[in-house]
Write a protein that holds these residues in place. Structure first.
Motif, PDB file in Angstrom:
ATOM      1  N   ASN A 172      -2.891   4.316  -5.434  1.00  0.00           N
ATOM      2  CA  ASN A 172      -1.889   4.339  -6.779  1.00  0.00           C
ATOM      3  C   ASN A 172      -3.114   5.235  -7.776  1.00  0.00           C
ATOM      4  O   ASN A 172      -3.676   4.851  -8.223  1.00  0.00           O
ATOM      5  CB  ASN A 172      -1.275   3.284  -6.861  1.00  0.00           C
ATOM      6  N   GLY A 173      -2.261   5.880  -8.924  1.00  0.00           N
ATOM      7  CA  GLY A 173      -2.070   5.912 -10.712  1.00  0.00           C
ATOM      8  C   GLY A 173      -2.884   7.536  -9.916  1.00  0.00           C
ATOM      9  O   GLY A 173      -2.660   7.842 -11.188  1.00  0.00           O
ATOM     10  N   LYS A 187      -7.653   3.629 -13.882  1.00  0.00           N
ATOM     11  CA  LYS A 187      -6.007   3.978 -13.572  1.00  0.00           C
ATOM     12  C   LYS A 187      -5.189   4.143 -11.588  1.00  0.00           C
ATOM     13  O   LYS A 187      -4.625   4.082 -12.205  1.00  0.00           O
ATOM     14  CB  LYS A 187      -5.795   5.335 -14.470  1.00  0.00           C
ATOM     15  N   ASP A 193      -5.971   2.721  -8.401  1.00  0.00           N
ATOM     16  CA  ASP A 193      -6.322   1.837  -7.535  1.00  0.00           C
ATOM     17  C   ASP A 193      -5.684   1.811  -6.146  1.00  0.00           C
ATOM     18  O   ASP A 193      -4.859   2.363  -6.198  1.00  0.00           O
ATOM     19  CB  ASP A 193      -5.143   0.354  -9.175  1.00  0.00           C
ATOM     20  N   ASP A 206      -6.806  -0.961  -2.906  1.00  0.00           N
ATOM     21  CA  ASP A 206      -7.405  -2.372  -2.178  1.00  0.00           C
ATOM     22  C   ASP A 206      -8.444  -1.578  -1.741  1.00  0.00           C
ATOM     23  O   ASP A 206      -9.621  -1.057  -0.570  1.00  0.00           O
ATOM     24  CB  ASP A 206      -6.493  -2.643  -0.424  1.00  0.00           C
TER      25      ASP A 206
END
Ligand code: AMP
Ligand code: GLY
Length: 422
Positions: A354-355, A406, A408, A410
């Protein structure tokens, strides 16, 4: 012209980014590529060492230039494969012949080349199973730490630096006994060089050369350059301590004799020479040659080249590199590699990233990524490199870190100290 890049890392995404800036590039293919190259080029799912599949692709898509990213296809002779084939021989291959690639494929060969052409390097001897006892006796004549190098390609794991003599003797026996398979049939033992490392990149057509921007790589997984070796966790360019006087020494003592040495040995070499150096006092000493660009060094070196990369490559192929001028962006570039938790040991793949879209004023250079169900997901240990520019490398690194905050996924991990030692 239509161009093919071989490879799938951050290095190859950076090549794709630069090559796409050239008006001379029509269709760009990357094999196998990653989620980043898919956004700007056509990915083709073939292996970098499947020469027949590469040949079929080159003929079908009327590809006129092949840029080879990693060392494996070079060491396996992709240049020679093209030049020996009537349908392929006119294709420009950016990378050395198999004879040239031995500079990376064999540490012993690289040392012999340096000795033959008076290139400064650490003193050494090489040993095989038959001369194990002599090798152990040679270790006794050296001072700690002891540097043992598997002769062949060992996925970046073939160099051991040991503090204890007993351990060094045992490791020598294990290496010659097959610890790295065929790669350690011969082991080079060399003098430990105490100094600071940097990398110099040269583009050559076999006669003339251009020295590209310098870079410094951060190889260990942990802060303070501790822990296991990785492919590289970050890089900066230029290297602040490589001033004009030191670069002059490198050009005279290392670059010129290297290019001239290749020519004297009648070795066809149209590609990159990546020279790993240690600055000992004020003197450069070569620790290794690679016959390709570095990763993540490419992520800071290529974006600083303002000249048309395709034009440079055309001149490399034509043997007219001397006619080109190399224009460099004077700003500093820094890159930080974002990796999968567990790397360089076992790690998981397939984590949604993400991001990426929130990143501003930095380049997002994909490494181990792919697209799954419409999402960009992790597909390797090294996942994404964030490259930033500024007048000062400290300001540039700050931008990379602000943007990484910013991102992300896991078990995402990165080093927070790139450039802090300088
Ligand atoms: P190489 O695979 O030859 O680049 O070696 C891996 C790393 O080992 C280098 O990046 C250096 O940090 C270190 N190294 C290799 N050779 C020496 C040497 N002779 N003295 C000190 N460090 C070395
Ligand atoms: N970053 C080191 C290499 O590409 O070999």
């Amino acid at each position: 012209m239509n161009i093919l890049i071989l490879g799938s890392g951050g290095r190859e995404h950076t090549f794709a980014y630069k090559i796409k800036q050239s008006a001379q590039c029509d269709t760009l293919f990357v094999a196998p590529g990653n989620a980043g190259t898919a956004q700007i080029a056509t990915n083709v799912a073939i292996s970098v060492t499947d020469f027949e599949a590469i040949k079929d692709l080159v003929i079908k898509e009327v590809i006129e230039m092949v840029v080879v990213g990693p060392e494996d296809p070079l060491v396996q002779g992709i240049y020679d494969y093209f030049k020996a084939d009537n349908q392929l021989k006119k294709v420009a291959v950016i990378g050395p012949s198999q004879a040239g690639a031995t500079l990376e494929g064999s540490k012993e060969r690289a040392k012999e080349f340096m000795m033959a052409h008076n290139i400064p390097t650490a003193a050494y001897e090489s040993f095989t199973q038959e001369t194990l006892a002599q090798g152990q006796a040679f270790l006794e004549t050296l001072n700690a730490p002891y540097v043992l190098k598997a002769d062949g390609l060992a996925a970046g794991k073939g160099v051991l630096i040991l503090d204890s003599l007993e351990e060094a003797k045992d490791e020598l026996a294990m290496m010659l006994g097959g610890k790295f398979g065929d790669a350690s049939t011969t082991v080079v033992i060399e003098e430990f060089l105490d100094g600071i490392e940097l990398s110099v990149f040269v583009l050559t057509d076999g006669k003339d050369y251009k020295i590209l921007p310098t870079a410094k790589d951060y190889k260990r997984i942990g802060e303070g350059d501790k822990g296991l070796n990785t492919g590289g966790m970050g890089a900066i360019s230029p290297v602040p301590f490589a001033d004009a006087a030191f670069m002059h020494k490198i050009e005279e003592q290392v670059v010129k004799p290297t290019v001239n040495g290749l020519a004297k040995e009648n070795i066809e070499y149209k590609g990159f020479v990546f020279i790993g150096l240690i600055k000992v006092g004020d003197e450069p000493k070569v620790i290794e040659y690679n016959v390709r660009m570095g990763d993540p060094e490419t992520e800071v070196v290529l974006p600083r080249i303002k000249s048309d990369l395709v034009q440079l490559f055309k001149s490399v192929d034509a043997g007219s590199l001397a006619q080109e001028t190399l224009e460099i962006d004077e700003r500093s570039a820094t890159t930080v590699m974002v990796v999968s938790g567990g790397y360089p040991e076992a790690y998981e793949k397939g984590k949604v990233i993400n991001g990426i879209d929130a990143i501003e004023d930095s380049l997002v250079l994909h490494a181990g990524t792919t697209v799954k169900d419409g999402n960009v997901v992790t597909n390797g240990g090294r996942v994404i490199a964030i490259t930033s520019f500024d007048t000062d490398f400290r300001k540039a690194i700050k931008k990379s870190y602000q943007n990484i905050a910013k991102l992300d996924f896991d078990r995402m991990f990165y080093r927070t100290d790139i450039g802090f030692d300088l």
